[in-house]
Design a protein around this motif. Structure first.
Motif, PDB file in Angstrom:
ATOM      1  N   THR A  40      71.106  46.444  63.570  1.00 30.16           N
ATOM      2  CA  THR A  40      70.823  46.087  62.180  1.00 30.16           C
ATOM      3  C   THR A  40      69.396  46.452  61.803  1.00 30.16           C
ATOM      4  O   THR A  40      69.144  47.034  60.738  1.00 30.16           O
ATOM      5  CB  THR A  40      71.049  44.577  61.966  1.00 30.16           C
ATOM      6  N   THR A  41      68.450  46.110  62.661  1.00 31.34           N
ATOM      7  CA  THR A  41      67.047  46.411  62.383  1.00 31.34           C
ATOM      8  C   THR A  41      66.817  47.917  62.298  1.00 31.34           C
ATOM      9  O   THR A  41      66.072  48.394  61.430  1.00 31.34           O
ATOM     10  CB  THR A  41      66.160  45.796  63.484  1.00 31.34           C
ATOM     11  N   TRP A  42      67.458  48.674  63.184  1.00 31.53           N
ATOM     12  CA  TRP A  42      67.283  50.121  63.193  1.00 31.53           C
ATOM     13  C   TRP A  42      67.736  50.752  61.878  1.00 31.53           C
ATOM     14  O   TRP A  42      66.986  51.495  61.251  1.00 31.53           O
ATOM     15  CB  TRP A  42      68.062  50.721  64.365  1.00 31.53           C
ATOM     16  N   VAL A  43      68.953  50.444  61.430  1.00 32.46           N
ATOM     17  CA  VAL A  43      69.468  51.098  60.223  1.00 32.46           C
ATOM     18  C   VAL A  43      68.844  50.514  58.958  1.00 32.46           C
ATOM     19  O   VAL A  43      68.939  51.117  57.887  1.00 32.46           O
ATOM     20  CB  VAL A  43      71.009  51.005  60.145  1.00 32.46           C
ATOM     21  N   THR A  44      68.187  49.360  59.073  1.00 34.70           N
ATOM     22  CA  THR A  44      67.503  48.782  57.916  1.00 34.70           C
ATOM     23  C   THR A  44      66.145  49.408  57.697  1.00 34.70           C
ATOM     24  O   THR A  44      65.747  49.674  56.552  1.00 34.70           O
ATOM     25  CB  THR A  44      67.353  47.256  58.092  1.00 34.70           C
ATOM     26  N   PHE A  45      65.396  49.683  58.787  1.00 33.94           N
ATOM     27  CA  PHE A  45      63.999  50.063  58.630  1.00 33.94           C
ATOM     28  C   PHE A  45      63.712  51.546  58.829  1.00 33.94           C
ATOM     29  O   PHE A  45      62.714  52.039  58.297  1.00 33.94           O
ATOM     30  CB  PHE A  45      63.122  49.231  59.579  1.00 33.94           C
ATOM     31  N   VAL A  46      64.533  52.278  59.564  1.00 36.25           N
ATOM     32  CA  VAL A  46      64.285  53.717  59.696  1.00 36.25           C
ATOM     33  C   VAL A  46      64.278  54.420  58.334  1.00 36.25           C
ATOM     34  O   VAL A  46      63.423  55.278  58.081  1.00 36.25           O
ATOM     35  CB  VAL A  46      65.310  54.362  60.659  1.00 36.25           C
ATOM     36  N   PRO A  47      65.201  54.066  57.404  1.00 34.08           N
ATOM     37  CA  PRO A  47      65.150  54.727  56.089  1.00 34.08           C
ATOM     38  C   PRO A  47      63.847  54.508  55.336  1.00 34.08           C
ATOM     39  O   PRO A  47      63.473  55.344  54.503  1.00 34.08           O
ATOM     40  CB  PRO A  47      66.331  54.094  55.343  1.00 34.08           C
ATOM     41  N   CYS A  48      63.131  53.413  55.614  1.00 34.32           N
ATOM     42  CA  CYS A  48      61.859  53.170  54.916  1.00 34.32           C
ATOM     43  C   CYS A  48      60.864  54.290  55.182  1.00 34.32           C
ATOM     44  O   CYS A  48      60.107  54.692  54.283  1.00 34.32           O
ATOM     45  CB  CYS A  48      61.270  51.829  55.360  1.00 34.32           C
ATOM     46  N   PHE A  49      60.837  54.792  56.415  1.00 33.13           N
ATOM     47  CA  PHE A  49      59.944  55.904  56.742  1.00 33.13           C
ATOM     48  C   PHE A  49      60.386  57.171  55.995  1.00 33.13           C
ATOM     49  O   PHE A  49      59.540  57.959  55.537  1.00 33.13           O
ATOM     50  CB  PHE A  49      59.961  56.156  58.256  1.00 33.13           C
TER      51      PHE A  49
END
Length: 465
Positions: free
Chosen positions: A345-354
């Motif tokens: 969940t954390t991976w697919v939530t925050f990678v797009p922010c970059f």
């Protein structure tokens, strides 16, 4: 479309060692409590007022862009400024450090919750936290509304957005898109009502001019749009984001809980405009009603965790993924499945922010002072106030009443409380939390701590259950 002239002056070394920047980003990450407003105010104090690495106007311009993006604006602001100071590696380090303390803290609390959640002491603790969280969300409505709703046009946008999402059930992205278009058109037309700006603002004090900072006013070489770099970094980040999603879908199919988590939170990464408060109601409803990952009160427990730990509030989604995998994963030990679900969940939530920052920031740097963009931001911020009010109502229903029933209205269902199930202890604790925060200006951490202690006391005395 007027823009302020920011010529590409001769580059100069800002003189900030990368190692020192890493230490500052680690400090900011460890102290990033209090929701997006507190996190942004702290970044402003450290980076603008204390270190003077970046000026007031440049800081707010970066913030305005981040507020237009899906995802947590505070983390994206850290990525943006880290990238401005030290190129790609600066953005990667700043953004990763910003979420790392929260990731570790939420994971630890999720384990405790899964192992001891039915223990009366833990139940009492989270009973108190729910009341504080409701007060915090109400404060967010007032805090953002006091800055964003400065005229009748903005108040009208907020009211329409609340009606659209609460009564009509219109999709959140559609509401934000409509507000952005209205604001952009109003800004292009020069309407004064749209020129009030938005955002969380600064922490106060004297304005620090861009020219008097380490970065200065000029556009750094790496901040000038380059198609080749944009395509390379975007391709790499898209692969890192979507390759695990595609692999899960191919290996396990659409009905597997890990595939559902990856797909659902990848969609959330695209539509979570306005920050965590604005989208949590939708996430909670989907996690509870559609997927069955959580019970209604558990979403409030998760938000209580996120409020008491550093990092973005949207980190609560890690708790949602953790609990979903804990209950539905088969073939793995439950806690291992839960840990993997939370990390996914954390991976697919925050990678797009970059991705959003590295793809758009070089072009946004050329638009400092664009009035139409600022007007669109002001309208989006007004719409977000209405959406956050929707979240406050949803939380209030599930905090103050033991039972809520769905009533069909105009082709959709509306949650209506069963009045006879009003919880007097929850009501009293919520009122106390509201008074503490609004009347006595008690901080978030102190309010949460006091409410948690009061919840334990109420359970011990038999006044709460």
């Amino acid at each position: 479309m007027a823009t302020l002239p920011y010529p590409a002056a001769a580059p100069r070394d800002h003189g900030i060692p990368f190692g020192e920047a890493v230490k500052i980003w680690a400090k900011i990450a460890a102290l990033s409590f209090g929701g997006p407003a507190g996190q942004i105010a702290m970044m402003h104090r450290v980076l603008v007022e204390e270190k003077r690495w970046i000026g007031e106007h440049r800081f707010l311009h970066a913030l305005n862009y981040c507020m237009l993006l899906p995802g947590p604006e505070a983390q994206q602001l850290a990525i943006y400024i880290g990238w401005l100071l030290h190129k790609t590696k600066g953005g990667l380090v700043a953004g990763t450090l910003f979420v790392l303390p929260g990731l570790l803290a939420i994971m630890a609390l999720s384990w405790i919750y899964a192992l001891f959640g039915d223990v009366p002491f833990v139940a009492a603790l989270f009973f108190g936290l729910k009341a504080a969280v409701l007060a915090i969300v109400l404060q967010a409505v007032v805090r953002i509304g006091s800055r964003a709703l400065r005229n009748n046009v903005m108040r009208g946008i907020a009211a329409v957005s609340f009606v659209a999402i609460f009564f009509l059930g219109l999709p959140f992205p559609l509401i934000i898109l409509a507000a952005a278009i209205v604001g952009f058109v109003g800004g292009r037309a020069g309407r004064a009502a749209f020129m009030g700006g938005g955002g969380h603002g600064s922490s106060g004090g004297a304005i620090v001019p861009d020219a008097e900072t380490a970065l200065g006013e000029h556009v750094p070489d790496h901040a000038r749009p380059g198609l080749g770099w944009s395509l390379r970094i975007s391709g790499a980040l898209l692969f890192l984001w979507l390759a695990p999603v595609a692999a899960l879908l191919a290996l396990f199919g659409p009905d597997n809980v890990f595939t559902q988590i990856a797909l659902f939170f990848s969609r959330m990464a695209v539509v979570t405009f306005g920050g965590a408060y604005a989208v949590l109601a939708y996430v909670a409803q989907q996690a509870v009603d559609h997927y069955g990952w959580l019970r209604p009160g558990e979403m409030l427990d998760g938000l209580g965790m996120a409020e008491t730990t550093p990092g973005p509030l949207i980190m609560v989604t890690q708790f949602v993924g953790f609990m979903g995998a804990l209950r539905e994963a088969s073939g793995l030990p439950p806690l291992l499945a839960a840990t993997l679900g939370g990390l996914l969940t954390t991976w697919v939530t925050f990678v797009p922010c970059f991705l959003w920052i590295f793809l758009g920031a070089p072009f946004i740097e050329k638009l400092r002072g664009n009035k139409a963009l600022s007007a669109a931001l002001a309208a989006i911020t007004a719409a977000v106030v209405g959406v956050i009010l929707n979240l406050a109502v949803w939380f209030a229903l599930h905090t103050l009443f033991r039972e809520v029933r769905a009533v069909p209205i105009a082709g959709r269902t509306l949650d209506v409380p069963v009045l006879s199930t009003l919880d007097p202890a929850a009501l009293a604790l919520t009122v106390a939390a509201i008074v503490a925060m609004f009347r006595f200006k008690l901080g978030v951490i102190w309010t949460l701590s006091a409410c948690a202690a009061a919840g334990v006391a109420l359970y011990a005395s038999g006044l709460a259950r």
